[in-house]
Design an enzyme around this catalytic site. Sequence first.
Site, short mmCIF file in Angstrom:
data_model
loop_
_atom_site.label_atom_id
_atom_site.label_comp_id
_atom_site.label_asym_id
_atom_site.label_seq_id
_atom_site.Cartn_x
_atom_site.Cartn_y
_atom_site.Cartn_z
N TYR A 101 -9.86 7.10 -10.10
CA TYR A 101 -9.41 7.49 -8.77
C TYR A 101 -9.08 8.98 -8.63
O TYR A 101 -8.54 9.39 -7.60
CB TYR A 101 -8.17 6.68 -8.36
CG TYR A 101 -8.31 5.20 -8.54
CD1 TYR A 101 -9.37 4.51 -7.96
CD2 TYR A 101 -7.39 4.48 -9.29
CE1 TYR A 101 -9.52 3.14 -8.13
CE2 TYR A 101 -7.53 3.11 -9.47
CZ TYR A 101 -8.60 2.45 -8.88
OH TYR A 101 -8.74 1.10 -9.05
N GLU A 150 3.89 -6.91 0.96
CA GLU A 150 3.40 -7.09 -0.41
C GLU A 150 3.44 -5.78 -1.21
O GLU A 150 2.41 -5.29 -1.66
CB GLU A 150 1.96 -7.61 -0.38
CG GLU A 150 1.77 -8.93 0.35
CD GLU A 150 0.31 -9.34 0.43
OE1 GLU A 150 -0.57 -8.52 0.09
OE2 GLU A 150 0.04 -10.47 0.84
N PRO A 151 4.61 -5.20 -1.44
CA PRO A 151 4.65 -3.95 -2.21
C PRO A 151 4.39 -4.18 -3.69
O PRO A 151 4.82 -5.18 -4.27
CB PRO A 151 6.08 -3.46 -1.97
CG PRO A 151 6.87 -4.73 -1.78
CD PRO A 151 5.94 -5.65 -1.03
N GLY A 152 3.70 -3.25 -4.30
CA GLY A 152 3.47 -3.30 -5.75
C GLY A 152 3.76 -1.96 -6.39
O GLY A 152 4.77 -1.76 -7.05
N TYR A 162 -0.48 0.18 -12.29
CA TYR A 162 -1.92 0.35 -12.45
C TYR A 162 -2.28 1.25 -13.62
O TYR A 162 -3.25 2.00 -13.56
CB TYR A 162 -2.56 0.85 -11.16
CG TYR A 162 -2.37 -0.07 -10.00
CD1 TYR A 162 -3.08 -1.26 -9.91
CD2 TYR A 162 -1.43 0.21 -9.01
CE1 TYR A 162 -2.87 -2.14 -8.86
CE2 TYR A 162 -1.21 -0.68 -7.96
CZ TYR A 162 -1.94 -1.84 -7.89
OH TYR A 162 -1.74 -2.72 -6.85
N ARG A 194 -6.57 5.64 -14.51
CA ARG A 194 -6.52 6.09 -13.12
C ARG A 194 -7.10 7.49 -12.89
O ARG A 194 -7.75 7.73 -11.87
CB ARG A 194 -5.09 6.02 -12.58
CG ARG A 194 -4.57 4.58 -12.46
CD ARG A 194 -3.32 4.49 -11.61
NE ARG A 194 -3.62 4.78 -10.22
CZ ARG A 194 -3.23 5.88 -9.58
NH1 ARG A 194 -2.51 6.80 -10.19
NH2 ARG A 194 -3.55 6.06 -8.32
N CYS A 211 -13.78 8.82 -27.01
CA CYS A 211 -15.04 9.55 -27.17
C CYS A 211 -15.73 9.77 -25.83
O CYS A 211 -16.86 9.31 -25.60
CB CYS A 211 -15.95 8.79 -28.13
SG CYS A 211 -15.30 8.68 -29.79
N GLU A 212 -15.03 10.44 -24.94
CA GLU A 212 -15.54 10.78 -23.62
C GLU A 212 -14.99 12.16 -23.24
O GLU A 212 -13.78 12.38 -23.33
CB GLU A 212 -15.07 9.78 -22.56
CG GLU A 212 -15.45 8.34 -22.81
CD GLU A 212 -16.90 8.06 -22.47
OE1 GLU A 212 -17.50 8.87 -21.74
OE2 GLU A 212 -17.42 7.04 -22.96
N GLY A 263 0.76 -1.25 0.00
CA GLY A 263 0.00 0.00 0.00
C GLY A 263 0.78 1.29 0.00
O GLY A 263 0.19 2.36 -0.14
#
Length: 414
Positions: free
Chosen positions: A317, A273-275, A373, A313, A344-345, A230
Site C-alpha cells: 500500500y 466496525e473499527p479495526g 495489518y 504494508r 531477498c527483494e 475505516g
Amino acid sequence: MNLFPDTTSVQDGHLSVAGVRAAALAEEHGTPLLVLCAATIRARARAYREAAPDALVVYGTKAFPNISVLQMLAEEGLGADVSTLGELRFAQRAGIAGDTLVVHGNNKDDQELAEAAAGGGLVVLDALDEVERAAAVGVKRTLVRLTLGVEAETHEAIRTGHHGSKFGLPPQHAVEAIERVRPLGLHVHIGSQLVDGEAARLTVDRLAAFAAECRARLGWTPEIVDLGGGLGVRTSPDEPEPPSIADFVCELLGRIESAWAAHDLPSARLILEPGRSVVGPAGVTLYRVGVVKHVSESVAWVAVDGGMSDNPRPQLYGARYTALLANRADEPPTGTFRVAGKHCESGDVLIDRVELPEPRRGDVLAVPATGAYTLAMASNYNGVPRPAAVLVEAGSSRTIRRRETVEEVLGWET
C-alpha cells in the site's frame, strides 16, 4: 513521540511502553517483536463506546486476530466483525457473544454460513446466491451489503465501496436481495485508512436515499444500519492527522440523523466496525539492527531482522513509517537512513527515510503505529518464522502470541 502508544516515555535514554523498557522486551522475547499497549487499546475502544453509546461496536478482527485482544475488547463492550471461519473461531474462543458477531465475506462457503447460523451471528449477505444458501442452513439474522459507488480517498487496494468492487451488491441487485429475504438492515463500507470524512458523509446521504427508495418500492425500511469502519491512523509524522474517534463518530451520527430525517425514515440501530483505529496506534514493532552500510554519500542502509514478512504494508500500500533507536532514544540524530528488511527483494524497504543517531549492530529499532495489518498479514517468505506478540500493561508484559520456529515452518512439508 505522538505516534507511539499512550503510555510511551523515555527514561534514562530508553524507550518504555507501559513502564516496560523496549530493549528489555527485545532481550526477553527476541525480535522482531510486536508490542501492544493494553491501555491504548482500552482507551480507543472506550472512545467508540462513549461517542456512540447506543450503537453496537464490533472490532474488525482482520486488523489483528488475537484471542487476548478480543477478550479485552469484549470487556470494554465490543463485539467482533469476522470474515472467515478462522476469524469466527478466534471470536468464539474469546467468548464473544453470538448476538455481537457480524459475519462478512465476499465468498462465504456453506460451512461458513452454517457456522454463522449456529453461532447466532448477524450475516452480511454479499451476493444474490447467498440469499437462498444462507436460508438453507438456518441463517435468520441478515444485512444486505450495498455498494454505492463512493470513491474513498485511500489506496486503491483498500477501497471497497466503488463501482465494480468485489464487495457487496449494486443498488439494483440489493433491491432484489431485500425483496427476497427482508433483512434486518443494510451494510456499507467504503474503504480503510480514511482520514477525510467527505466520502463517509456522501455514503450516508446515498444510503438514506436508497432506504427511502426501498420504502417506496418494497414497503421495507432498515432496522439496522451498519456503516462499517475505516478510520485511519498516522504511521508517519508527515501524514495528515485523521479525525479523532469522537469527532469521526459524532459527525457520522449527526449526518445519519439529518439524512434519515430528510427522508422521514424511522430510526435504525447503528453498527460500527473499527479495526485499525483501535489497535494500530497501540502497536510498536521492535527489530534488532544488523548490517549498517554507507553505500554512497547520499544513501545509508540499516538492515533489521524482519521486514516484508512481518509488515508487508509498505510494499502493498505504499505505507510510510518512522522509527527511533529504543536503547538510545534521547540521542540526537546524526544522519538520514533507509531501513531495509532481510528478505531477498530490493523492494523490502520498511522505511524509506528516517533520521537516527548512527545505528550500531545490536541496537533495537522501534517502529510505532504497527498494531494493525502487520503481523495479521505476516508470511513465511524466505522461510522466516513469524514474530511473537506481547501485551504490556502497568509495568508488566505477557506473551499473547508465541514466536514460530524454523522447525514449525518445516513441519508443513511432507
